[in-house]
Design a protein around this motif. Structure first.
Motif, short mmCIF file in Angstrom:
data_model
loop_
_atom_site.label_atom_id
_atom_site.label_comp_id
_atom_site.label_asym_id
_atom_site.label_seq_id
_atom_site.Cartn_x
_atom_site.Cartn_y
_atom_site.Cartn_z
N THR A 64 3.64 4.83 -6.36
CA THR A 64 4.69 5.44 -7.26
C THR A 64 5.13 4.55 -8.19
N PRO A 65 5.78 4.92 -9.26
CA PRO A 65 6.38 3.93 -10.18
C PRO A 65 7.59 3.29 -9.84
N GLU A 66 8.29 3.92 -8.93
CA GLU A 66 9.62 3.02 -8.24
C GLU A 66 8.97 1.87 -7.33
N GLY A 67 7.68 2.21 -6.68
CA GLY A 67 7.08 1.25 -5.72
C GLY A 67 6.52 -0.16 -6.41
N ARG A 68 5.83 0.41 -7.86
CA ARG A 68 5.37 -0.76 -8.32
C ARG A 68 6.53 -1.54 -9.27
N LYS A 69 7.80 -0.94 -9.43
CA LYS A 69 8.82 -1.80 -9.82
C LYS A 69 9.39 -2.67 -8.66
N LYS A 70 9.37 -2.25 -7.45
CA LYS A 70 10.15 -2.95 -6.58
C LYS A 70 9.20 -4.20 -5.83
N GLN A 71 8.05 -3.92 -6.11
CA GLN A 71 6.85 -5.05 -5.24
C GLN A 71 6.95 -6.06 -6.07
N ASN A 72 7.13 -7.03 -5.24
CA ASN A 72 7.16 -8.51 -5.69
C ASN A 72 6.68 -9.58 -4.75
N VAL A 73 5.81 -8.75 -3.81
CA VAL A 73 5.09 -9.81 -2.68
C VAL A 73 3.60 -9.15 -2.67
N LYS A 74 2.60 -9.96 -2.53
CA LYS A 74 1.14 -9.48 -2.32
C LYS A 74 0.79 -10.11 -1.12
N CYS A 75 -0.09 -9.22 -0.44
CA CYS A 75 -0.61 -9.54 0.96
C CYS A 75 -2.09 -9.61 0.93
N VAL A 76 -2.37 -10.80 1.07
CA VAL A 76 -4.21 -11.23 0.99
C VAL A 76 -4.63 -11.69 2.30
N ARG A 77 -5.90 -11.24 2.69
CA ARG A 77 -6.42 -11.79 3.75
C ARG A 77 -7.53 -12.81 3.30
#
Length: 373
Positions: free
Chosen positions: A320-333
């Motif tokens: 969602t656009p709101e989700g992309r705006k709030k995301q500020n951390v990535k989770c990587v294995r």
């Protein structure tokens, strides 16, 4: 004849509570007490509610207004108001163990949290004295020098940056106290490691070579950054993060000072188990660790008994656009020395007071390998 043995006058009734001599006190019989006792009529179930039936049978959900699906209706232990499990945000997947408080009664100001003194915080996180780690933990200035060397020789490579802890020791205690209170409220132990409990997956099952399609290998300099952050935590220099409680989102993590892009936030830790053993769980806060070619060997991290601050960083729908705006951390294995590990890294500059969110919808798909190594 002694005064205490003089019989009462005929027809006289002893008065309740009348003063009598301490010696030879004559107690009233049960028959006499029953003569002056008021009668209490037993009320049938529901009559105390005005004839409208049992109170609990008439409780309605405060969100949807419906009293149906009473097996999913939870009552607050403070105000007795009802809420459907699926009407709450976040939803409640199973009946909680112990007391439960509705969003109105579980506000920050009213929520009881265990208070931790400085000594208790040191014991809770098993913080070591600075002298014990001399030579093991480099200073932040040394880390900056190493980052500058990385920029000179590897300009096209994006390296992990170590977090910069708060300079104020009092503020660091506040940050660690917030995490200790949240972990204690959920009956969890602090752990900065992957743990392998009896009856779950073994350490031999966590091998990166089992990953379907392979797994990206963490660079040597990034491993050094990871070890530096681990050593810093061991002496009480924690990430500049605080755990807060929100009546809608539950426990959340906020930045207590600005955090730069590509800064290491935390490693996702907890008990390692096979995904097949957790198929019936509510999947609350579990994290995929290994997606093996053989599905029966796939692993997940379960921070329900042990974990760190990563347990309280919320996932968000990035579609969602709101989700992309709030995301500020990535989770990587990553493949770290042949073992699968999950790292949380800042994807952009994070300002003070901003809440941390990572994408839980196929969190690795939008981040090709060449962006990180």
């Amino acid at each position: 004849m002694a005064p205490s043995s003089i019989p009462p006058a005929p027809g006289s009734q002893p008065q309740l509570g009348a003063a009598e001599p301490a010696r030879g006190r004559k107690f009233r019989s049960l028959k006499e007490i029953m003569k002056v006792t008021k009668r209490v009529v037993a009320v049938e179930n529901g009559e105390e509610c005005g004839g409208g039936g049992n109170y609990y049978s008439r409780v309605a959900c405060e969100q949807c207004g419906s009293g149906e699906r009473d097996d999913e209706l939870m009552l607050c232990d403070t105000c007795d108001r009802g809420y459907h499990m699926l009407c709450l945000r976040p939803i409640v997947a199973r009946i909680p163990i112990g007391p439960w408080f509705c969003p109105a009664c579980s506000d920050d100001n009213n929520r009881p949290l265990k208070s931790f003194t400085q000594r208790k915080i040191v014991e809770f996180f098993r913080i070591q004295k600075s002298g014990e780690l001399t030579g093991k933990c480099a200073s932040p200035q040394d880390a900056k020098k190493r980052r500058r060397r990385s920029i000179v020789f590897h300009k096209k490579r994006r390296r992990l940056l170590p977090y910069i802890s708060s300079e104020d020791s009092v503020r660091r205690l506040v940050q660690m106290r917030s995490l200790a209170s949240a972990l204690t409220a959920l009956s969890m132990e602090f752990s900065n490691e992957l743990t392998y409990a009896p009856g779950m997956a073994t350490k031999l099952a966590n091998q990166a070579i089992f990953e379907d399609g392979g797994m990206q290998v963490l660079a040597k300099e990034d491993i050094e950054t990871l070890e530096l952050c681990r050593a810093m935590y061991g002496i009480g220099e924690c990430p500049p993060l605080v755990v807060t409680f929100d009546s809608c989102e539950g426990y959340t993590v906020e930045a207590d000072s600005p955090i730069k892009d590509m800064t290491f936030i935390a490693e996702y830790t907890g008990d390692v188990d096979y995904i097949k053993n957790r198929e019936q769980d509510d999947c609350d806060s579990m994290m995929t660790l290994l997606l093996a070619t053989d599905p029966s060997k796939s692993l997940v991290v379960c921070p329900d008994k042990r974990g760190n601050i990563a347990r309280f960083i919320n996932g968000i729908n990035n579609y969602t656009p709101e989700g992309r705006k709030k995301q500020n951390v990535k989770c990587v294995r990553y493949n770290i020395n042949g073992e699968c590990r999950v790292l949380l890294v800042a994807t952009r500059d994070i300002s003070k007071g901003e809440r941390l969110y990572y994408d839980y919808n196929g969190y690795e798909q939008e981040y090709p390998t060449h962006n990180f190594v």
